[in-house]
Every structure is written in structure tokens, then in C-alpha cells.
Design an enzyme around this catalytic site. Sequence first.
Site, mmCIF file in Angstrom:
data_model
loop_
_atom_site.group_PDB
_atom_site.id
_atom_site.type_symbol
_atom_site.label_atom_id
_atom_site.label_comp_id
_atom_site.label_asym_id
_atom_site.label_seq_id
_atom_site.Cartn_x
_atom_site.Cartn_y
_atom_site.Cartn_z
ATOM 1 N N LYS A 216 20.173 6.784 -6.730
ATOM 2 C CA LYS A 216 20.392 7.642 -5.091
ATOM 3 C C LYS A 216 20.174 7.316 -3.294
ATOM 4 O O LYS A 216 19.001 7.293 -3.614
ATOM 5 C CB LYS A 216 20.305 8.762 -5.540
ATOM 6 N N GLU A 294 7.134 3.812 -5.331
ATOM 7 C CA GLU A 294 5.590 2.777 -3.992
ATOM 8 C C GLU A 294 5.681 4.237 -3.293
ATOM 9 O O GLU A 294 7.287 4.507 -2.841
ATOM 10 C CB GLU A 294 7.033 1.895 -3.456
ATOM 11 N N CYS A 328 6.298 0.961 4.821
ATOM 12 C CA CYS A 328 5.321 1.669 4.680
ATOM 13 C C CYS A 328 4.031 1.044 4.668
ATOM 14 O O CYS A 328 2.843 1.312 3.984
ATOM 15 C CB CYS A 328 5.848 1.553 2.847
ATOM 16 N N GLU A 426 0.208 8.903 8.039
ATOM 17 C CA GLU A 426 0.624 8.050 8.063
ATOM 18 C C GLU A 426 1.764 8.235 9.707
ATOM 19 O O GLU A 426 2.227 9.158 9.609
ATOM 20 C CB GLU A 426 1.687 7.223 6.847
#
Length: 522
Positions: A216, A294, A328, A426
Site C-alpha cells: 500500500k 521504521e 526520517c 521531529e
Amino acid sequence: MIRNMVGYRRSLLTLTVTSIVRYGHSLSTLSASSLLKDPSLLLRKDSSKASFEVRNPADPDSVVANVAKMTQKDAQEAIDRCAKRLPSWRDETTGQHRSNLLREWSKLITENANDMATLMTLESGKPLQESLSEVGYATSFLDYYAAEAIRPTSVGGGFMVPSPFANLDGSPKGKIMAIQEAVGVTAMITPWNFPIAMITRKVGPALAAGCTTVVKPSELTPLSAIAMQQLALRANIPPGVFEIVTTDHDGTPAIGNEFCSNPMVKKISFTGSTVIGKLLMKLSSDTVKRLSLELGGNAPFVVFDDADIDQAVAAAVASKFRNAGQTCVCADRFLVHSSIHDEFVSKFVEKANGLQVGCGLDKETNMGPVITSQAADNIHAKVLEAIEEGATCELGGNKLLSLGSHFFEPTILTNVSPDSRVWNTETFGPVAAVRPFETEEEAAELANNSDFGLASYFMSKDMPRAFRFASKLESGLVGVNEGVFSTCVAPFGGVKESGLGREGSPIGIAEYLETKYVFINP
């Protein structure tokens, strides 16, 4: 530096993926008669009549494509196809055969590199040169796992150990074998920031190991995934081995729920936010699936007093502003020794100010837009909060509305409070938060003061310190004197709330293998 968008923000003719009928593009950098050299990359048969729009972040009024809005039933049917294909793919192909198919897939992606890069830039906004680099990064995983497919670390491999059992006469009794087997059907959810590399990093080792896969892709970047599937079919990877399920934001939870609850799916691999990763863990618990996650990061970047400042600045810019800060592993928290703080900041500002911000299709652009206007708004809110709390804005700090609602200036903040939201969370945007430190112990404490542990960076000429400080950092990846260092041959993954498992390296294929103990008494 801001690129002039006049002449670049022009509308694209609608491209309907479910029934492609025409292509058009008015940008001077591409042919006026065709969006892609090979438009058939996006041909796809879908049962779904509903569709959703894919828009260009550099020009959000432009609809790049209409893509099939698939449902939970479609996801179930894709899983069924994978389950039916699994026995023949797993049991009736050799490692060499799977290796050859992966190499052919890689070859076709490389041959279509310009089209793949154009698609990525149109739907993600990243500069074209970054998209081209991603093509090479993506194919490296297919090539690597093509090689791994025939090694003892792959499916069918394993090891033997001496038997501890004895016959009546004292001789060894039986043989003990540990045999690697494919996990089975695997479901994968991939992000928008690396739309093809995150597919190959997951699908490559899975296919090499004899698993079948259903992916997906992000609703923001489905075109790259569709093209990848077309190239896989051309490489003679059979239907049911690599399936794609596309849907919009509202349809995503139902697809994710099907992946997690369907008993035929034996493993989930996900790259994305920690919040969603935790949810997938909960949803997968009833069927006890294997997980590779992750998740988010908040990477520290430490500059010691003995560092080469010019080298540190170059690494900082590469780490922070690549893909407009939307990776990331981007450095977010910059810790600079007080004795060189001002010099580093001055050179950092000068280097970042030279970035060309604009449409990713412009060859001179080296920083594009952020993915959505909401992302730009969130970044701006965090910057304003930090300034209200006492931070100094050395560069940028604002949205670039003259370019469009998705553009944000390269931004550098100093005197940032460790309690600030821009420091503790973040940012996923082109904002660097900087503060000084005095000692190595203080730097380690500040760097590790986070719930996340994906990547860390530090700059130092002192080699004993390099080994010492790397061992102190609580993260899955550490870059010493380098700002970009991800590669297919090294394990990639985080600790703490940054995830589970590893991708890349020989460890990456182990994520798709089960080990069976077999005892044979002749």
C-alpha cells in the site's frame, strides 16, 4: 535563494490512471506533447470506479493524475492472490531464478530512470536530481538482494550442529539441521518521501526469500508504485508476487486493518510515523504477525571543537535540507561546541542561504516544496513558538507564499530551548535548531534525551573519540564526519521508539525468513 516560479506553475492535463487517454505538459523542461517517454508505465486495470486525485506539491492546483480508490475488499482480494501464488513462488522457483528476475526488474527501472524520476518529482516535489539519485538507490536494493537470493543466508540455507544425543553404543544419534524458510505473504505500507526506494528496500529481500508481497503506497505518491509494478510485470515477475493497493487518506485505515487482521498475512513492514507504527503493532497482535517498523526520528548532529568546520557545514546542509528536510534521518537538533558555535552558525547560514528553492523540475532547484500546505503550516507554527520562547532566527523562518502554499524557507534557529517543541519533536521540514554545549558528556546527554533513536551524526577529527562517542549514542545509525550515508549493504533501523527490525544488508533478508529445526534419526 528563491527560484522564480513564473513560467513553471502551469497546469497539467489530467492523467487518468484507470483509463489513460491523454498526456500533456507545458513546462519547458519536458516535451509539450508527452508527460513521460513511456506513458504505458501507468497503464493499470482496476475494478474500482472511484478515484482520488494526486497533486503536484509545487503547484497544488494541478491534478497530476486520478488513481483508483481501492477498498478493503480490494486489499483482501490482493492478499488472496498473493496467498494463491505463494506455493509456486516459494516452492517451485530456485534462488537463481528469483535472482534473475530481480536483476531484470532493476535493469528495467534503470532504463526508465528519467520517467521514474519525473513521476517522483511531480508527485512528491523533490528536485529532479534527488529523484534520479533515488532511482539508483532503489535499484541497489534489488541488485543486492538478487545476490543474497542464492547465498546460504537466504531461503533454503541454514546450518547443521553436532548432535548431543547418543546411541546405546555411544555414537552420535541423528542429524540436527536449522533450515531457513520463507515467512509467507507479507504486507507493506510505504511512505511518500522515498516512493520507490522504500518499495525496493522491502520487496527486494522479500521476493528473494520466496515471499509474496502486497504494498500500500502513500496516497500522496501512488504513481511511482504503479510504474514499479508495471516494470515488475515486464520483468516477468508473476502477478500475485508483487501486488499494489492504492487508496486515498480516508480509505487508508481500512486497508491497514485488513493487512493487520488477515490471517494469511504473516508479516507487516511499515515505514512512517511512530503513532501509526504503534497502532499497527496493536492491530497485528491478535494474529501475532512479525513486524518490521521504521518509525520517526529526531536526529542530533554534534559538532566538536576539533571538527573541520567546512566539512561539518557541508554535512549539516546535506543532512538537514535534503528533500526539504523530509527524511526520517534528517538532522534536527544541532549541538555545537561553544568555542566554534558562532563560526559554525555563520558558515551554516551562508551555505543554506545559497540553496535554490523552487519547482523540482527546474534543473537549478536543489530544494523543493514540503509535501502539503498543512505541513508548511505546522513547520511555521513550531518556528514561531521557538522564537516566542527565546530562540533567534538566523535564517528564513517563513513560508514562501510567492512560490506557493507548500514552500518554506531554509531556516536556522539558535539559542533554542531544549524544552521547545522544535527541539523535542521531529520537524520533518527545512528547520535546523542549534544550541551550544561545553563537554562531551553534556553532548551525549542532550543527544540521547529523546524517545527516538534512528540516526545520529557527529563531527570530530579525534579517532578515539569517534569510537567512544559512537558507542554512547542511543541510535541505530551513526554517521561520523558524514551527513548522508545510507546504503543497501548496511543495516538500517532504529532503537527506542524509532522502530523494530532492520532493512538492508544480510540482516534485511532475515526479516523475511523463519528458521525451522529438523532432527533426523536415520
